[in-house]
Design a protein around this motif. Structure first.
Motif, PDB file in Angstrom:
ATOM      1  N   ASP A 298       0.844  -1.195   0.000  1.00 20.89           N
ATOM      2  CA  ASP A 298       0.000   0.000   0.000  1.00 20.89           C
ATOM      3  C   ASP A 298       0.880   1.248   0.000  1.00 20.89           C
ATOM      4  N   ASP A 299       0.328   2.349  -0.493  1.00 20.87           N
ATOM      5  CA  ASP A 299       1.013   3.653  -0.473  1.00 20.87           C
ATOM      6  C   ASP A 299       2.401   3.574  -1.098  1.00 20.87           C
ATOM      7  N   GLU A 355      -4.598   4.411  -6.559  1.00 17.79           N
ATOM      8  CA  GLU A 355      -5.693   4.789  -5.653  1.00 17.79           C
ATOM      9  C   GLU A 355      -5.870   6.294  -5.606  1.00 17.79           C
TER      10      GLU A 355
HETATM   11 CA    CA Z   1      -3.167   3.678   0.373  1.00 19.58          CA
END
Ligand code: CA
Ligand code: C2E
Ligand code: CA
Length: 402
Positions: A298-299, A355
């Protein structure tokens, strides 16, 4: 050098400078505002300090004798520091700006940059904003919330799961959902995860919370999966859980009880998290992957993973951080970074998800850059189970229309 005691001071500051005079100027300026301060004359000293103390502000000279101050940014990030940074340097403004951007990319907050010699008024003006920041941060962290209230909330089924769709950018076909939690507290109202997740982590409640989210989300997801076996369910894992060696077993039990196959589950972990306790994290992630569960970084782009560590860990998906997505139309560097991430994902055989897509032009650019899957308000915000079930029944996504 401690000019004010940290007890009931308006915050705590670290000044890192190899020259004594600027250190003294900063400490004096801080003291006039009631801010306690420590000084470090070298990188090693500064690193030791940030590991030991949770500073509210770090004033950093970029031109230390043996090192560039940038190395300290990594230490701050590793220590999970939430300090606000002030950069000082004799270099030109572009260098200070570049350092500020690097810090922001590492997820650190920058209050401002100062040239040398130091202008005391400007420094004081920057520091004056600090108490507000500190207060705001404490409120944001959920520091005021009683952990017992959260514990009761977890046991009392007050943590609810919302589901945000992941769609293919070309056809807008639903390929999966990410679980994003909310705490519906009868006392506090609706509480966002960035408030109560850190609280759960600090209060030792995160494992129970994750367990609860997992059981609830898997049960709600099961009928959708029965109808659309290609759908995946993504759940966020706290970095704190990556030190618990019993985690793979507990997740596999939850899966077995739900009847959802392991291959339908994606666990999202933030890039920085994996870099903490490397051995335990690698152990846990590898065991999860062996059981067939998918793992997502993520990220991506905000941490500082080396390519080698990425190659060594068994990830199956990579999520481009919202920050690159949000700025990709205006920041000339962002598309270059995204293009590089696209080719990295291809080379490593990783699924790629962008995202935070809010507008059509951003979706179009990402498609052009080669990103296949996206998530964001353009397609749908996090939805309640009932709303998503309704949309699935209406087959809105099956036709390729979000
Ligand atoms: Ca994220
Ligand atoms: P995340 O995993 O990076 O989730 C994405 C965040 O961006 C979510 O915020 C989501 O609602 C928001 N978002 C989605 N689309 C857009 C968009 O188009 N624009 C913008 N600006 N934002 C968008 P949310 O729901 O507040 O969650 C915040 C963070 O809390 C998550 O970040 C995740 O790290 C954490 N979190 C949420 N649920 C859980 C959980 O059950 N367990 C753990 N450990 N963490 C969770
Ligand atoms: Ca996530």
């Amino acid at each position: 050098m401690a000019l004010a005691s940290s007890e009931d001071s308006a915050g705590r500051l670290l000044v890192v400078d190899d020259e004594a005079v600027p250190r003294l100027i900063v400490a004096r300026a801080a003291a006039t505002l009631g801010i306690a301060s420590d000084g470090a004359a070298s990188l090693a000293e500064a690193v030791a300090r940030v590991q030991a103390v949770a500073y509210d502000v770090v004033v950093l000279d970029l031109g230390l004798r043996d090192h560039d101050g940038i190395e300290l940014l990594r230490s701050l990030r590793q220590a999970g520091s939430d300090a606000v940074l002030v950069f000082v340097s004799g270099f030109d403004e572009r260098v200070r700006q570049a350092a500020a951007r690097l810090a922001a990319a590492l997820g650190l907050r920058v209050a401002g940059t100062l040239g040398k010699p130091l202008l005391v008024e400007r420094l004081v003006a920057l520091l004056r904003a600090l108490p507000e920041r500190t207060r705001a941060r404490n409120a944001e962290d959920g520091a005021e919330i009683d952990p017992a209230l959260l514990e009761a909330g977890i046991e009392g089924d007050e943590i609810v799961c919302l589901f945000q769709p992941k769609v293919t950018l070309r056809e807008r076909r639903l390929v999966g959902v990410e679980v994003l939690t909310r705490w519906r507290s009868p006392v506090l109202g609706l509480v966002r995860p960035d408030l109560f997740i850190p609280l759960a982590e600090r209060a030792g409640l995160i494992d129970r919370l994750t367990q609860h989210v997992m059981t609830q989300a898997l049960a709600l997801f099961r009928p959708w999966h029965a109808e659309r076996p290609e759908l995946t369910l993504a759940i966020n894992l706290s970095p704190v859980s990556l030190t618990d060696l019993s985690l793979p077993e507990r997740i596999c039990n939850a899966l077995a009880e739900s009847g959802v196959p392991a291959a339908a589950l994606v666990l999202e972990v933030t890039e920085g998290a994996v870099m903490g306790d490397h051995v335990a994290a690698a152990d846990i992630l590898t065991r999860l992957r062996i059981r067939g569960i998918k793992l997502s970084i993520d990220d991506f782009g905000t941490g500082h993973s080396s390519l080698l560590s990425l190659l060594h860990l068994p990830f199956s998906e990579l999520k481009i951080d919202q920050r690159f997505v949000a700025t990709c139309l205006h920041d000339p560097e962002a598309p270059k970074i995204i293009r590089a991430i696209v080719s990295l994902a291809r080379e490593l055989g990783l699924q790629l998800v962008a995202e935070g897509i809010e507008t059509e032009p951003v979706a179009e650019l990402l498609t052009r850059l080669g990103c296949p899957v996206g998530q964001g308000y353009l397609f749908a915000p996090p939805l309640s189970h009932a709303v998503l079930a309704g949309r699935l029944r209406a087959a809105a996504w099956a036709e390729g229309v979000a």
